[in-house]
Design a protein around this motif. Structure first.
Motif, PDB file in Angstrom:
ATOM      1  N   THR A 106       0.838  -1.203   0.000  1.00  0.00           N
ATOM      2  CA  THR A 106       0.000   0.000   0.000  1.00  0.00           C
ATOM      3  C   THR A 106       0.870   1.249   0.000  1.00  0.00           C
ATOM      4  OG1 THR A 106      -0.153  -0.084   2.392  1.00  0.00           O
ATOM      5  CG2 THR A 106      -1.994  -0.993   1.173  1.00  0.00           C
ATOM      6  N   MET A 107       2.047   1.126   0.584  1.00  0.00           N
ATOM      7  CA  MET A 107       2.912   2.302   0.623  1.00  0.00           C
ATOM      8  C   MET A 107       3.437   2.674  -0.747  1.00  0.00           C
ATOM      9  SD  MET A 107       5.049   1.705   4.023  1.00  0.00           S
ATOM     10  CE  MET A 107       4.522   2.478   5.520  1.00  0.00           C
ATOM     11  N   GLN A 108       3.430   1.716  -1.659  1.00  0.00           N
ATOM     12  CA  GLN A 108       3.917   2.031  -3.002  1.00  0.00           C
ATOM     13  C   GLN A 108       2.839   2.632  -3.857  1.00  0.00           C
ATOM     14  OE1 GLN A 108       5.501  -1.993  -3.837  1.00  0.00           O
ATOM     15  NE2 GLN A 108       7.179  -0.853  -4.732  1.00  0.00           N
ATOM     16  N   GLU A 109       1.617   2.598  -3.342  1.00  0.00           N
ATOM     17  CA  GLU A 109       0.529   3.048  -4.190  1.00  0.00           C
ATOM     18  C   GLU A 109       0.386   4.554  -4.168  1.00  0.00           C
ATOM     19  OE1 GLU A 109      -2.824   0.700  -3.167  1.00  0.00           O
ATOM     20  OE2 GLU A 109      -1.840  -1.090  -3.986  1.00  0.00           O
ATOM     21  N   PRO A 110      -0.245   5.105  -5.224  1.00  0.00           N
ATOM     22  CA  PRO A 110      -0.378   6.562  -5.325  1.00  0.00           C
ATOM     23  C   PRO A 110      -1.097   7.156  -4.124  1.00  0.00           C
ATOM     24  CG  PRO A 110      -1.097   5.500  -7.362  1.00  0.00           C
ATOM     25  CD  PRO A 110      -0.840   4.409  -6.373  1.00  0.00           C
ATOM     26  N   ALA A 111      -1.993   6.365  -3.514  1.00  0.00           N
ATOM     27  CA  ALA A 111      -2.726   6.899  -2.367  1.00  0.00           C
ATOM     28  C   ALA A 111      -1.766   7.313  -1.259  1.00  0.00           C
ATOM     29  CB  ALA A 111      -3.718   5.855  -1.855  1.00  0.00           C
ATOM     30  N   MET A 112      -0.706   6.540  -1.096  1.00  0.00           N
ATOM     31  CA  MET A 112       0.247   6.856  -0.041  1.00  0.00           C
ATOM     32  C   MET A 112       0.985   8.148  -0.374  1.00  0.00           C
ATOM     33  SD  MET A 112       1.008   5.703   2.795  1.00  0.00           S
ATOM     34  CE  MET A 112       2.229   6.034   4.027  1.00  0.00           C
ATOM     35  N   GLN A 113       1.338   8.309  -1.645  1.00  0.00           N
ATOM     36  CA  GLN A 113       2.042   9.518  -2.041  1.00  0.00           C
ATOM     37  C   GLN A 113       1.149  10.740  -1.842  1.00  0.00           C
ATOM     38  OE1 GLN A 113       4.745   9.492  -5.241  1.00  0.00           O
ATOM     39  NE2 GLN A 113       3.522  10.998  -6.340  1.00  0.00           N
ATOM     40  N   PHE A 114      -0.120  10.568  -2.192  1.00  0.00           N
ATOM     41  CA  PHE A 114      -1.066  11.660  -2.021  1.00  0.00           C
ATOM     42  C   PHE A 114      -1.196  11.995  -0.535  1.00  0.00           C
ATOM     43  CE2 PHE A 114      -5.708  13.103  -2.311  1.00  0.00           C
ATOM     44  CZ  PHE A 114      -5.330  14.389  -2.643  1.00  0.00           C
ATOM     45  N   ALA A 115      -1.269  10.933   0.270  1.00  0.00           N
ATOM     46  CA  ALA A 115      -1.400  11.150   1.710  1.00  0.00           C
ATOM     47  C   ALA A 115      -0.170  11.881   2.250  1.00  0.00           C
ATOM     48  CB  ALA A 115      -1.597   9.815   2.424  1.00  0.00           C
ATOM     49  N   ARG A 116       0.984  11.505   1.748  1.00  0.00           N
ATOM     50  CA  ARG A 116       2.198  12.198   2.215  1.00  0.00           C
ATOM     51  C   ARG A 116       2.183  13.646   1.769  1.00  0.00           C
ATOM     52  NH1 ARG A 116       7.626   9.874   0.727  1.00  0.00           N
ATOM     53  NH2 ARG A 116       8.327  11.306   2.350  1.00  0.00           N
ATOM     54  N   ALA A 117       1.669  13.863   0.569  1.00  0.00           N
ATOM     55  CA  ALA A 117       1.624  15.240   0.070  1.00  0.00           C
ATOM     56  C   ALA A 117       0.689  16.108   0.891  1.00  0.00           C
ATOM     57  CB  ALA A 117       1.192  15.233  -1.394  1.00  0.00           C
ATOM     58  N   LYS A 118      -0.164  15.463   1.676  1.00  0.00           N
ATOM     59  CA  LYS A 118      -1.053  16.224   2.541  1.00  0.00           C
ATOM     60  C   LYS A 118      -0.344  16.685   3.807  1.00  0.00           C
ATOM     61  CE  LYS A 118      -5.491  13.916   1.858  1.00  0.00           C
ATOM     62  NZ  LYS A 118      -6.266  12.799   2.440  1.00  0.00           N
ATOM     63  N   GLY A 119       0.881  16.221   4.029  1.00  0.00           N
ATOM     64  CA  GLY A 119       1.614  16.631   5.221  1.00  0.00           C
ATOM     65  C   GLY A 119       1.076  16.016   6.494  1.00  0.00           C
ATOM     66  N   LEU A 120       0.583  14.797   6.387  1.00  0.00           N
ATOM     67  CA  LEU A 120       0.037  14.139   7.577  1.00  0.00           C
ATOM     68  C   LEU A 120       1.154  13.639   8.485  1.00  0.00           C
ATOM     69  CD1 LEU A 120      -2.763  12.066   5.836  1.00  0.00           C
ATOM     70  CD2 LEU A 120      -2.947  14.310   6.922  1.00  0.00           C
ATOM     71  N   SER A 121       0.776  13.390   9.729  1.00  0.00           N
ATOM     72  CA  SER A 121       1.771  12.913  10.688  1.00  0.00           C
ATOM     73  C   SER A 121       2.147  11.479  10.334  1.00  0.00           C
ATOM     74  CB  SER A 121       1.200  12.952  12.091  1.00  0.00           C
ATOM     75  OG  SER A 121       0.194  11.973  12.217  1.00  0.00           O
ATOM     76  N   PRO A 122       3.382  11.083  10.706  1.00  0.00           N
ATOM     77  CA  PRO A 122       3.832   9.725  10.372  1.00  0.00           C
ATOM     78  C   PRO A 122       2.896   8.662  10.921  1.00  0.00           C
ATOM     79  CG  PRO A 122       5.646  11.030  11.238  1.00  0.00           C
ATOM     80  CD  PRO A 122       4.407  11.854  11.398  1.00  0.00           C
ATOM     81  N   SER A 123       2.369   8.865  12.140  1.00  0.00           N
ATOM     82  CA  SER A 123       1.531   7.810  12.702  1.00  0.00           C
ATOM     83  C   SER A 123       0.226   7.703  11.924  1.00  0.00           C
ATOM     84  CB  SER A 123       1.273   8.076  14.182  1.00  0.00           C
ATOM     85  OG  SER A 123       0.624   9.310  14.321  1.00  0.00           O
TER      86      SER A 123
END
Lengths: 329, 518, 284, 320
Positions: D207-224
């Motif tokens: 799941t971390m390789q999927e675009p959803a993860m990249q989008f989520a990271r681009a949102k600046g969410l906390s690591p947890s």
């Protein structure tokens, strides 16, 4: 709707000689090789090039979202004067989503399928603002309304798969805009959409940019698409910027042979031809790129000089030894 | 001076002094002062007992196996009891007299009631003994009571038993399971279900019984022996795997185990916090190999003899039982007065066995309980050396015993540990008479049967001993059972448990034990 | 959770392809050694494994004269029992996997080739077998046939058959969809011939990886059945048997339990590491 | 949702029928006759005949199957041959023990596996990740009964901190129940920890390789939040699926664990019945096991459908 280019506006994003390498199976790939460009406040800039030319990697590198196999090998990325390449991950995290919004290529894949739409919007608000749960929800409804999602309150409790592709992309835009960013990086946000929806989405982005004096870096392989709403266009080829200029000129009389080929390869909207018409030949190997012009093997204007001397030396002018004159294509 | 009798006597004496109630035994009874130890038990606590198997039933009229004996002895009292010296002592009958050779008069204890409130009286005794004698009862003990002609209540506390002929073992029989008194009320109400809902007069009352899992008893608050029992509850847990049983003892999951199998004795001895002890020799304890004469080729006495000769008893005792026992050559233990000292040890003689078989190849199935898997493997190798191929069929004790009585076996590895009878008639009549309660083959010879019957009618011990010696000689020749060894009468318990005595009959007396501390 | 900053996005996580890694080579070596022991075991064993040599002594420790690893509670040579037990345990597991694979090929192959109601019935039957917990199914089979070495093999193979059948079926369907099969069919080849000539050779690799994994499950399955007394019967040694018997004597001599336990763990660990590696290598 | 459950139940029915038929035929048709197996090899033909008659074995096998199945549907699982105790009573006593054991083991395995996977995915190839690989290989390579025996040695015999056997009802004495179940549950859970941690790790890395993860990271969410909501939640479908499969394994493992720890569950009942030649009890207990497995797979699908609503629609919408 096109704002006139305003050279007086302050520079928001200043990418200087950015080098990004990716550790690929065949060796180190220079995905971004000395790229420099600027985006000013409120300006819509198109970053155009074929797939694999490094435009997406370059854009992601600016906000520190490279894959683990990639790293920034040189250069600077200044956002409002702050060097993002020197920042720690937690500092970057505060910028992502709040000062810089990101619109993904394919919202269907980018939205988390198992999390409700509402939560996917509010989580970015909760991460960067002090809104409580209900306030964030109210704001999410406003956002959805602003991006043209009908019956927004009901949508919040649904899941992404219950929305159409166009609505999903609008949700993604809503997320990117949630915290009133200064810059939105839109990574081919319309590729997955049908032509009509495509136009609606670009229109929406342009309108929102105008309303909120938002800078947009719009990444696309489709020069004619960006023509309709951008202020300026940057053309990238094989990890390098080859030409940039105001949209009207770039879409009428590009000077770099590649930019011109790109323009010709791009089907017109009304013709409804396959969107990805191609240019003859393939981009060069970026593990060990040729010493001269990287477009030389595919260029019908190439001379021996093109094979040996790198036209990047000509930048910020057109990176070509034999550019077209300013005549319309 | 061990065991329950000591307390019976002590309390009887105290009661006598206090003048609360009359009584006291005629036969035997108190020989020492009740204050000798001063160690009065602590009341309360729950005792968990680990048993090799579960009782097949808690109805004392049916042989419930070794485990069953351990449980029923806590629920029921017997009319008479046996002291460690083999002498008959009072039980529910506080005295008795034998006006002639065929009459026994029992004087019953007054004021005893069953757990369901039914008074224990002469009618109850009549009901009990008649029940076992009823040919339709299916009781294992019919043969033991067969010499009885009639049982009559002459007054509420007096029972007169008339015999067809003199019957020496009668008192010992009444001190054993046939003498356990059940509540007539409860039995009449549900004869079928009595085995799962037993009601007696004993120190503990059944609280809950979950077959193959646990049997829980609670203190009988109205027990006729004042002050007893000490424990609030006793939980019996069947743990068929002997290693698990001992592990549970060592880890404290159970407080006492019925018996420590030989391979685990060393482990128990070394364990801290656990008491291991060997009691006086059991009169009858034996590990043996029954051979079914109805199952060819075991119908041939030579084959049976060959099997017996092929077994290396010395190795089994020394190496598998780690010395906790003695090699056996007869079905009664050296501690019994009926033991025949003239019988020669059965020599380990694989060659002789081979010769007896005369070159035949013999294949057998040997049914083995979990306790004797190691012994069985030695026997298997022994038999192989004599040209007998035996396969080992493992099964639980209950199935093994069922098969034994249903004659569904060729050979087994069996033991007898829980026979409470002090009189040798119990084990010898049991094993060798046609209707003997332990005779899994139903086989006998007229001569053996005659001698056993005769021994019952004789009263002189020396005369009877002579008859029994002859029985054992004849039995040796028939070789229906290959005695292997007489195991030590051992037991192990946690050191918190006080007052444990190991009696020759191996039955636990839980009324007089208590848990110390906490 | 300090390290979370480096949450990877496009990490090359499934390091797919290529040769085996060092640890996998080590596992292959260890497994090879165990297999070698199983093959040569009876030749190397100094005594017959069931021979009780009471004269030598019971429960001797390793290094005793004449008994390299000592003796067990019945004075049987532990080394001999371990070596022969290795052959028995590995043999049972191997036979079970081969039989299970054979059943799977037959059932899955027919289901995949025929399709339709045959496929539906066969696959529901496989689902029905999967509705039994593995050990329960094995125990039912042991109850039906009586415990023995042969029953153990059969029980474990039946437990494994549904897994193989499903895999074979899906691989067959995949291969059937390919052009060359269509071509073969167009040229009039029979279903049996297509299965044999065209499909079978193309599905061996994934089946092999599955078989290796199954082998890693068959070893503990045999051990558990024998431990419960429902598997390999005494006095034949198997690892499960040895543990079951030796447990009672643990405080006197732990070797009867420790040695077969080590063998089980080493075998299962090496085969599972190896199977993972092979599967990864095949995924290229 | 009701429609979905009904549909799944309808799918289970033929599988259950086949499973019960296979079970019945295995115990009734395979070599030898059940009466003889019950009585042993030495029984006389007369004895066998009596038992055959008593058990109705002379009826055609399908008739017997039908009447047995009808009994099962009514909740009547037959009776023990030896004690005439209804199998239903035995099962009713034993089933809670087994279900408690298997569920507790599953929960413990998840509680250990998920954090381990979470820590390991934050640094793939790192120390924790490597350690997890080693631990998961070891934990899955040691058979459950070897774990059980080792735990008894260490915790019950050497340290004497936990009991080696015996069952305490959690209703009567929760603490005592926890103590009595601690070792068997751990012995069962450990092999599953490795399996589930590896699946969780792989699914999260995917799941971390999927675009959803990249989008989520681009949102600046906390690591947890990235890890728990955007990596773990989508990955949990795979984890729940494997947990469902593991639960079936765990139910099977109760056979050996209940034996080692003398716990009065279905598994021990099965072995006791085996040693006592109680084939009708085996039949009854085994069919209850299949019902438990089928319902656990239903539960797995329901949990997954509640995590990922797409699954529910796909299953209801798709062809049965």
């Amino acid at each position: 709707m096109n704002l006139a280019p305003n050279e007086d506006r302050a520079v928001l994003l200043d990418v200087q000689d950015l080098r990004v390498v990716i550790d690929g199976p065949a060796g180190l790939v220079s995905a971004s090789d000395g790229v420099s460009f600027q985006v000013r406040r409120g300006e819509i800039v198109g970053l155009v090039g074929e797939s694999g030319c490094g435009k997406t990697v370059t854009a992601l590198a600016t906000i520190g979202l490279l894959p683990p196999s990639g790293r920034i090998a040189g250069g600077r990325v200044l956002l409002g004067g702050l060097d993002l390449t020197r920042m720690r991950e937690d500092e970057l995290r505060e910028i992502r989503g709040s000062r810089v919004g990101y619109v993904p290529q394919d919202a269907t894949a980018a939205l988390n399928p198992v999390v409700r739409v509402g939560e996917q919007i509010t989580e970015v608000l909760r991460a960067h603002t002090s809104l409580d749960r209900s306030a964030a929800r109210a704001r999410a409804i406003d956002l959805l309304r602003a991006v043209g999602v009908p019956a927004p309150a009901r949508r919040l409790d649904g899941y992404p798969h219950q929305l159409s592709g166009g609505l999903r992309q609008r949700v993604a835009i809503a997320i990117a805009l949630a915290c009133d960013p200064e810059l939105v990086i839109a990574d081919e946000p319309t590729t997955a959409l049908d032509v009509t929806t495509q136009a609606q989405v670009t229109e929406l982005l342009a309108r929102l940019a105008a309303e909120r004096s938002l800078a947009v870096l719009f990444i696309s392989h489709d020069l004619s698409l960006v023509a309709s709403f951008t202020d300026r266009v940057i053309v990238m080829y094989a990890g390098q910027v080859v030409e940039e200029g105001p949209t009207p000129r770039m879409t009428s009389a590009p000077r770099h042979p590649y930019a011109r080929a790109l323009l010709h390869a791009t089907p017109r909207l009304e013709r409804k031809l396959p969107r990805l018409a191609t240019i003859e030949g393939r981009p060069p190997d970026l593990v060990s790129p040729p010493p001269g012009c990287r477009f030389e093997p595919r260029c019908d204007r190439a001379t021996p000089r093109c094979r040996t001397d790198d036209p990047q030396a000509l930048r910020p002018a057109v990176a070509c030894w034999h550019p077209f004159d300013g005549v319309s294509a | 001076m061990i065991g329950r009798i000591r307390w019976v006597a002590a309390i009887a004496a105290v009661v006598l002094v206090a003048g609360a109630c009359g009584g006291g035994g005629e036969g035997g009874g108190a020989t020492t002062s009740p204050t000798a130890t001063g160690a009065v038990g602590q009341r309360g606590g729950e005792l968990v007992v680990g048993l090799d198997s579960d009782a097949t039933t808690l109805d004392p009229a049916v042989d419930s196996g070794y485990a069953g004996t351990q449980i029923t002895a806590q629920i029921f009292d017997t009319l008479l009891t046996v002291g460690d010296d083999g002498q008959i002592q009072p039980g529910l009958a506080e005295s008795w007299e034998q006006p002639d050779a065929t009459t026994l008069v029992l004087h019953l204890r007054e004021g005893v009631t069953f757990h369901d409130g039914t008074p224990f009286d002469a009618d109850a005794v009549v009901y009990n003994l008649d029940r076992i004698r009823d040919p339709n009862s299916g009781s294992t003990w019919q043969g033991d009571l067969a010499p009885i002609d009639s049982v009559t209540a002459t007054d509420p506390l007096t029972v007169e038993i008339t015999l067809q002929r003199p019957y020496a073992p009668l008192l010992a029989v009444l001190a054993d399971q046939p003498g356990m008194m059940i509540s007539p009320t409860a039995h009449r109400a549900d004869p079928e279900g009595f085995g799962d809902a037993p009601v007696g007069t004993g120190p503990f009352v059944l609280e809950e019984r979950i077959p193959d899992e646990r049997t829980t008893l609670v203190r009988n608050e109205d027990y006729w022996q004042e002050g007893l029992p000490y424990l609030d509850r006793v939980v019996f847990r069947p743990i068929p795997d002997p290693t698990t049983k001992i592990t549970d003892l060592l880890s404290g999951a159970v407080d006492i185990v019925d018996y420590v199998p030989p391979q685990l004795i060393e482990r128990v001895r070394q364990a801290p916090g656990v008491v291991y002890d060997v009691g006086p020799e059991n009169y009858a304890a034996a590990v043996y190999v029954p051979m079914n004469p109805d199952a060819p080729p075991l119908d041939d006495p030579d084959v049976r003899r060959a099997i017996s000769m092929a077994i290396d008893r010395r190795t089994i005792v020394d190496q598998v039982a780690f010395g906790a026992g003695v090699p056996a050559n007869q079905m009664i233990a050296p501690s019994s007065w009926a033991y025949n000292p003239d019988l020669p040890q059965i020599a380990y003689d694989p060659e002789g066995a081979r010769e007896l078989l005369g070159g035949r190849t013999i294949r057998l199935e040997m049914q083995v309980p979990p306790t004797y898997v190691q012994v069985a493997q030695v026997i298997q190798q022994n038999l192989a050396a004599a040209g007998i191929e035996a396969t080992i069929e493992r099964m639980d004790w209950g199935t093994l015993i069922d098969n034994y009585y249903a004659k569904n076996y060729q050979i087994q590895v069996q033991d007898i540990l829980g026979l409470t009878r002090s009189d040798p008639d119990g084990v010898l009549y049991g094993f060798f008479a046609k209707d003997g309660s332990l005779n899994g083959t139903g086989y006998t010879t007229p001569e053996i049967q005659r001698l056993l019957e005769q021994a019952r009618t004789e009263t002189d011990q020396a005369t009877r001993a002579g008859l029994y010696h002859r029985v054992l000689e004849l039995a040796d020749a028939e070789a229906l059972y290959a005695p292997v060894y007489h195991p030590a009468n051992n037991r192990a318990w946690t050191e918190d448990l006080q007052g444990v005595e190991i009696k020759p009959d191996s039955v636990m007396d839980l009324a007089t034990v208590w848990l110390q501390g906490g | 959770m300090a390290g979370l900053a480096e949450v990877p996005v496009g990490a090359a996580v499934r390091s797919s392809g290529g040769a085996l890694r060092t640890v996998e080579w080590l596992a292959a070596g260890a497994f090879g050694l165990i297999v070698l022991l199983a093959i040569l075991g009876p030749l190397l064993a100094p005594y017959p494994p069931e021979e009780q040599r009471f004269a030598d002594g019971v429960l001797l420790g390793p290094g005793s004269p004449g008994h390299l690893l000592g003796t067990d509670q019945l004075a049987r040579d532990l080394l001999s029992r371990l070596l022969v037990g290795t052959r028995v345990s590995l043999g049972v597991a191997l036979a079970a996997v081969v039989l299970g694979l054979g059943l799977g090929l037959l059932i899955g192959g027919i289901a995949g080739m025929r399709g339709g109601w045959v496929d539906a019935v066969l696959m529901r039957a496989m689902d029905a077998l999967l509705a039994f917990p593995a050990l329960v199914l094995a125990l039912v089979i042991a109850a039906a046939l009586g415990p023995s070495l042969r029953t153990t093999v059969l029980a474990i193979s039946i437990v494994m058959a549904p897994g193989f059948a499903r895999l074979v079926r899906s691989l067959t369907l995949r291969e059937r969809a390919r052009d060359y099969v269509a071509a073969a069919r167009a040229s009039g080849a029979s279903a049996g011939r297509i299965a044999r000539v065209h499909i079978l050779p193309n599905i061996w690799a994934p089946l092999g990886a599955q078989a290796a994994l199954a082998f890693g499950h068959a070893i503990p399955a045999e051990a558990a059945l024998s431990f419960l007394g429902l598997g390999v019967q005494l006095p034949d040694p198997s690892w499960g048997n040895m543990i079951s018997e030796g447990y009672a004597y643990l405080s006197l001599s732990p070797w009867g339990v420790v040695l077969p336990s080590i063998m089980i763990v080493c075998t299962v660990a090496s085969i599972s590491i190896l199977a993972d590696g092979v599967r990864r290598a095949l995924e290229v | 949702m009701t429609r979905y459950v009904l549909r799944r139940l309808a799918q289970m029915l033929p599988v259950f029928l086949l499973a019960s038929l296979a079970l019945f035929l295995a115990l009734n048709l395979l070599p030898g006759d059940p009466a003889r197996r019950l009585l042993g090899n030495r029984a006389s033909p007369e004895q066998v005949a009596v038992v055959r008659d008593r058990l109705g074995l002379d009826e055609p096998v399908m008739t017997r199957y039908a009447s047995w199945l009808a009994g099962v549907v009514r909740g009547d699982l037959g009776a023990s041959f030896g004690s005439a105790t209804p199998v239903r009573e035995m099962v009713a006593r034993a089933l809670p023990v087994t279900l408690l054991l298997a569920s507790a083991a599953l929960v413990v395995a998840l509680v250990l596996a998920i954090p381990a996977a979470l820590v390991s995915v934050t640094r793939p190839g790192g120390l924790v990740d490597g350690l997890l690989t080693v631990v998961s290989v070891v934990s899955t390579s040691v058979p459950t009964f070897v774990w059980g025996l080792s735990f008894i040695l260490v915790f019950a015999l050497a340290l004497r901190v936990l009991p080696s056997s015996g069952y305490v009802s959690p209703v009567a004495d929760p603490l005592g129940a926890a103590r009595s179940l601690a070792l068997p549950v751990l012995a069962m859970a450990l092999p599953s920890v490795g399996v589930m941690a590896r699946v969780a790790r792989a699914a999260m890395l995917e799941t971390m390789q999927e675009p959803a993860m990249q989008f989520a990271r681009a949102k600046g969410l906390s690591p947890s939040r990235l890890l728990l909501v955007h990596a773990l939640k989508p990955a949990s479908v795979a984890v729940v699926s494997v947990a469902g499969v593991e639960f079936a394994y765990l139910l099977g493992d109760t056979v050996v664990v209940e034996w080692v720890f003398s716990l009065p569950g279905l598994g021990k009942l099965l072995i006791d019945s085996f040693l006592q030649r109680e084939y009708f009890v085996i039949q009854g207990v085994a069919v209850v096991f299949t019902i438990a497995v089928l319902f656990s797979s239903l539960a797995t699908d329901l949990v997954n459908a509640s995590i990922d609503p797409r699954l529910q629609e796909r299953l209801v919408g798709g062809a049965g």
